[in-house]
Every structure is written in structure tokens, then in C-alpha cells.
Design a protein around this motif. Structure first.
Motif, PDB file in Angstrom:
ATOM      1  N   PRO A   1       0.669  -1.603  -0.083  1.00 62.52           N
ATOM      2  CA  PRO A   1       0.387   0.151  -0.056  1.00 62.52           C
ATOM      3  C   PRO A   1       1.203   1.276   0.167  1.00 62.52           C
ATOM      4  CG  PRO A   1      -1.079  -1.374   1.337  1.00 62.52           C
ATOM      5  CD  PRO A   1       0.503  -2.437   1.130  1.00 62.52           C
ATOM      6  N   GLU A   2       2.009   1.578   0.899  1.00 62.26           N
ATOM      7  CA  GLU A   2       2.757   2.726   0.252  1.00 62.26           C
ATOM      8  C   GLU A   2       3.082   2.800  -0.583  1.00 62.26           C
ATOM      9  OE1 GLU A   2       2.962  -0.163   3.047  1.00 62.26           O
ATOM     10  OE2 GLU A   2       2.306   0.974   3.977  1.00 62.26           O
ATOM     11  N   GLU A   3       3.787   1.946  -1.004  1.00 59.53           N
ATOM     12  CA  GLU A   3       4.568   1.801  -2.955  1.00 59.53           C
ATOM     13  C   GLU A   3       3.244   1.900  -3.987  1.00 59.53           C
ATOM     14  OE1 GLU A   3       7.555  -1.508  -2.906  1.00 59.53           O
ATOM     15  OE2 GLU A   3       5.772  -1.911  -3.445  1.00 59.53           O
ATOM     16  N   ARG A   4       1.773   1.781  -3.362  1.00 60.32           N
ATOM     17  CA  ARG A   4       0.845   1.743  -4.791  1.00 60.32           C
ATOM     18  C   ARG A   4       0.465   3.539  -4.630  1.00 60.32           C
ATOM     19  NH1 ARG A   4      -1.809  -2.521  -2.407  1.00 60.32           N
ATOM     20  NH2 ARG A   4      -1.261  -3.843  -4.287  1.00 60.32           N
ATOM     21  N   GLN A   5       0.401   4.480  -2.615  1.00 60.04           N
ATOM     22  CA  GLN A   5       0.068   5.385  -2.258  1.00 60.04           C
ATOM     23  C   GLN A   5       1.632   6.456  -3.946  1.00 60.04           C
ATOM     24  OE1 GLN A   5       0.744   6.475   1.551  1.00 60.04           O
ATOM     25  NE2 GLN A   5      -0.017   8.657   1.261  1.00 60.04           N
ATOM     26  N   GLN A   6       3.121   5.770  -2.918  1.00 60.36           N
ATOM     27  CA  GLN A   6       4.375   6.562  -3.477  1.00 60.36           C
ATOM     28  C   GLN A   6       3.928   7.113  -5.134  1.00 60.36           C
ATOM     29  OE1 GLN A   6       7.323   5.034  -2.778  1.00 60.36           O
ATOM     30  NE2 GLN A   6       8.179   6.713  -3.084  1.00 60.36           N
ATOM     31  N   ALA A   7       2.738   5.699  -5.196  1.00 64.45           N
ATOM     32  CA  ALA A   7       3.746   5.903  -7.173  1.00 64.45           C
ATOM     33  C   ALA A   7       2.136   6.770  -7.479  1.00 64.45           C
ATOM     34  CB  ALA A   7       2.725   4.083  -7.720  1.00 64.45           C
ATOM     35  N   LYS A   8       1.191   6.510  -6.716  1.00 61.17           N
ATOM     36  CA  LYS A   8       0.265   7.728  -7.431  1.00 61.17           C
ATOM     37  C   LYS A   8       0.836   9.362  -6.914  1.00 61.17           C
ATOM     38  CE  LYS A   8      -4.439   9.078  -5.693  1.00 61.17           C
ATOM     39  NZ  LYS A   8      -4.514  10.534  -6.810  1.00 61.17           N
ATOM     40  N   GLN A   9       1.757   9.396  -5.842  1.00 60.32           N
ATOM     41  CA  GLN A   9       2.079  10.730  -6.174  1.00 60.32           C
ATOM     42  C   GLN A   9       2.153  10.305  -7.163  1.00 60.32           C
ATOM     43  OE1 GLN A   9       3.587  11.013  -2.227  1.00 60.32           O
ATOM     44  NE2 GLN A   9       1.843  11.444  -1.251  1.00 60.32           N
ATOM     45  N   ALA A  10       3.483  10.252  -7.399  1.00 60.78           N
ATOM     46  CA  ALA A  10       4.656  10.511  -9.113  1.00 60.78           C
ATOM     47  C   ALA A  10       3.718  10.799 -10.705  1.00 60.78           C
ATOM     48  CB  ALA A  10       5.995   8.740  -9.154  1.00 60.78           C
ATOM     49  N   ARG A  11       2.480  10.340 -10.063  1.00 64.00           N
ATOM     50  CA  ARG A  11       1.766  10.243 -11.299  1.00 64.00           C
ATOM     51  C   ARG A  11       1.604  11.508 -11.526  1.00 64.00           C
ATOM     52  NH1 ARG A  11       0.307   4.225 -10.720  1.00 64.00           N
ATOM     53  NH2 ARG A  11      -1.312   5.272  -9.449  1.00 64.00           N
ATOM     54  N   ASP A  12       0.610  12.227 -10.322  1.00 64.95           N
ATOM     55  CA  ASP A  12       0.172  13.367  -9.910  1.00 64.95           C
ATOM     56  C   ASP A  12       1.200  14.157  -9.835  1.00 64.95           C
ATOM     57  OD1 ASP A  12      -2.540  11.805  -9.575  1.00 64.95           O
ATOM     58  OD2 ASP A  12      -2.224  12.658  -7.563  1.00 64.95           O
ATOM     59  N   LEU A  13       2.451  14.532  -9.804  1.00 64.16           N
ATOM     60  CA  LEU A  13       3.903  15.043  -9.203  1.00 64.16           C
ATOM     61  C   LEU A  13       3.617  15.232 -11.142  1.00 64.16           C
ATOM     62  CD1 LEU A  13       5.635  16.716  -8.588  1.00 64.16           C
ATOM     63  CD2 LEU A  13       6.771  14.900  -8.656  1.00 64.16           C
ATOM     64  N   ALA A  14       3.828  13.997 -11.782  1.00 61.65           N
ATOM     65  CA  ALA A  14       3.915  13.975 -13.803  1.00 61.65           C
ATOM     66  C   ALA A  14       3.225  15.084 -14.259  1.00 61.65           C
ATOM     67  CB  ALA A  14       4.191  12.582 -14.082  1.00 61.65           C
ATOM     68  N   ALA A  15       1.634  14.596 -13.510  1.00 58.88           N
ATOM     69  CA  ALA A  15       0.212  15.471 -14.409  1.00 58.88           C
ATOM     70  C   ALA A  15       0.421  17.112 -14.433  1.00 58.88           C
ATOM     71  CB  ALA A  15      -0.744  14.889 -14.222  1.00 58.88           C
ATOM     72  N   ARG A  16       0.718  17.241 -13.483  1.00 63.44           N
ATOM     73  CA  ARG A  16       0.993  18.547 -12.413  1.00 63.44           C
ATOM     74  C   ARG A  16       2.645  19.191 -13.705  1.00 63.44           C
ATOM     75  NH1 ARG A  16       0.981  18.776  -6.050  1.00 63.44           N
ATOM     76  NH2 ARG A  16       2.927  16.882  -6.848  1.00 63.44           N
ATOM     77  N   ALA A  17       3.216  18.851 -13.457  1.00 62.34           N
ATOM     78  CA  ALA A  17       4.912  18.530 -14.621  1.00 62.34           C
ATOM     79  C   ALA A  17       4.075  19.673 -15.753  1.00 62.34           C
ATOM     80  CB  ALA A  17       5.050  18.496 -14.668  1.00 62.34           C
ATOM     81  N   ARG A  18       3.889  18.816 -16.539  1.00 66.56           N
ATOM     82  CA  ARG A  18       2.506  18.581 -17.947  1.00 66.56           C
ATOM     83  C   ARG A  18       2.050  19.690 -17.742  1.00 66.56           C
ATOM     84  NH1 ARG A  18       2.255  12.704 -17.698  1.00 66.56           N
ATOM     85  NH2 ARG A  18       0.740  12.696 -17.463  1.00 66.56           N
ATOM     86  N   LYS A  19       1.240  20.327 -16.939  1.00 68.03           N
ATOM     87  CA  LYS A  19       0.048  20.910 -16.967  1.00 68.03           C
ATOM     88  C   LYS A  19       1.618  22.455 -16.849  1.00 68.03           C
ATOM     89  CE  LYS A  19      -4.374  19.491 -15.137  1.00 68.03           C
ATOM     90  NZ  LYS A  19      -5.260  19.639 -14.091  1.00 68.03           N
ATOM     91  N   PHE A  20       1.939  22.668 -16.206  1.00 66.24           N
ATOM     92  CA  PHE A  20       3.116  23.402 -15.755  1.00 66.24           C
ATOM     93  C   PHE A  20       3.608  23.529 -17.669  1.00 66.24           C
ATOM     94  CE2 PHE A  20       6.918  26.200 -15.283  1.00 66.24           C
ATOM     95  CZ  PHE A  20       6.515  26.497 -14.771  1.00 66.24           C
ATOM     96  N   GLN A  21       3.872  23.273 -17.106  1.00 69.65           N
ATOM     97  CA  GLN A  21       4.836  23.356 -19.190  1.00 69.65           C
ATOM     98  C   GLN A  21       3.807  23.592 -20.112  1.00 69.65           C
ATOM     99  OE1 GLN A  21       5.264  18.703 -20.330  1.00 69.65           O
ATOM    100  NE2 GLN A  21       6.687  19.645 -22.416  1.00 69.65           N
ATOM    101  N   ASN A  22       2.840  23.159 -20.115  1.00 69.11           N
ATOM    102  CA  ASN A  22       1.314  23.236 -21.569  1.00 69.11           C
ATOM    103  C   ASN A  22       1.252  24.960 -20.817  1.00 69.11           C
ATOM    104  OD1 ASN A  22       1.418  21.553 -22.631  1.00 69.11           O
ATOM    105  ND2 ASN A  22      -0.500  20.789 -20.968  1.00 69.11           N
TER     106      ASN A  22
END
Length: 66
Positions: free
Chosen positions: A38-59
Motif C-alpha cells: 500500500p505504501e508503494e501504491r501511494q508513492q506511485a500515485k503521488q509520482a503520477r500526480d506530480l508528473a501530471a502537474r508538471a505537464r500542466k505547468f509545461q503547457n
């Protein structure tokens, strides 16, 4: 749209989906979802969310500096 424009659009779509898959793979550190704690799942979700925010900022940045 001419054939060159169609080719460029399809190439961009394919490249974008490949990059998204690579980011997801890196966020999971190569593990399938079933093998993760469960901890790894939460960390993976946070990493995906961070990548999505980076893409939005890039746009946004791309629009501002045109």
C-alpha cells in the motif's frame, strides 16, 4: 489537412502515449500493481500526480512564452 499534417498529428499522439506509459512504469519502479505494498501504491500515485502537474505547468509556460 494534408498528409504531412496528419502524419505529424499521429506521431505526436503515439509519442505522448509512449511517454505517459514510461512515466507510469517509472512511478511504479517496474512492479505490477498487484505486487506493490500500500505504501508503494501511494508513492506511485503521488509520482503520477506530480508528473501530471508538471505537464500542466509545461503547457501553461509554453502558452505564456509564445
Amino acid at each position: 489537412m494534408d498528409l504531412n499534417g496528419l502524419w505529424n498529428t499521429l506521431t505526436r499522439m503515439l509519442f505522448r502515449s509512449a511517454v505517459d506509459a514510461g512515466v507510469d512504469y517509472a512511478a511504479r519502479k517496474g512492479k505490477p500493481e498487484a505486487e506493490m505494498t500500500p505504501e508503494e501504491r501511494q508513492q506511485a500515485k503521488q509520482a503520477r500526480d506530480l508528473a501530471a502537474r508538471a505537464r500542466k505547468f509545461q503547457n501553461i509556460a509554453r502558452r505564456l512564452w509564445r
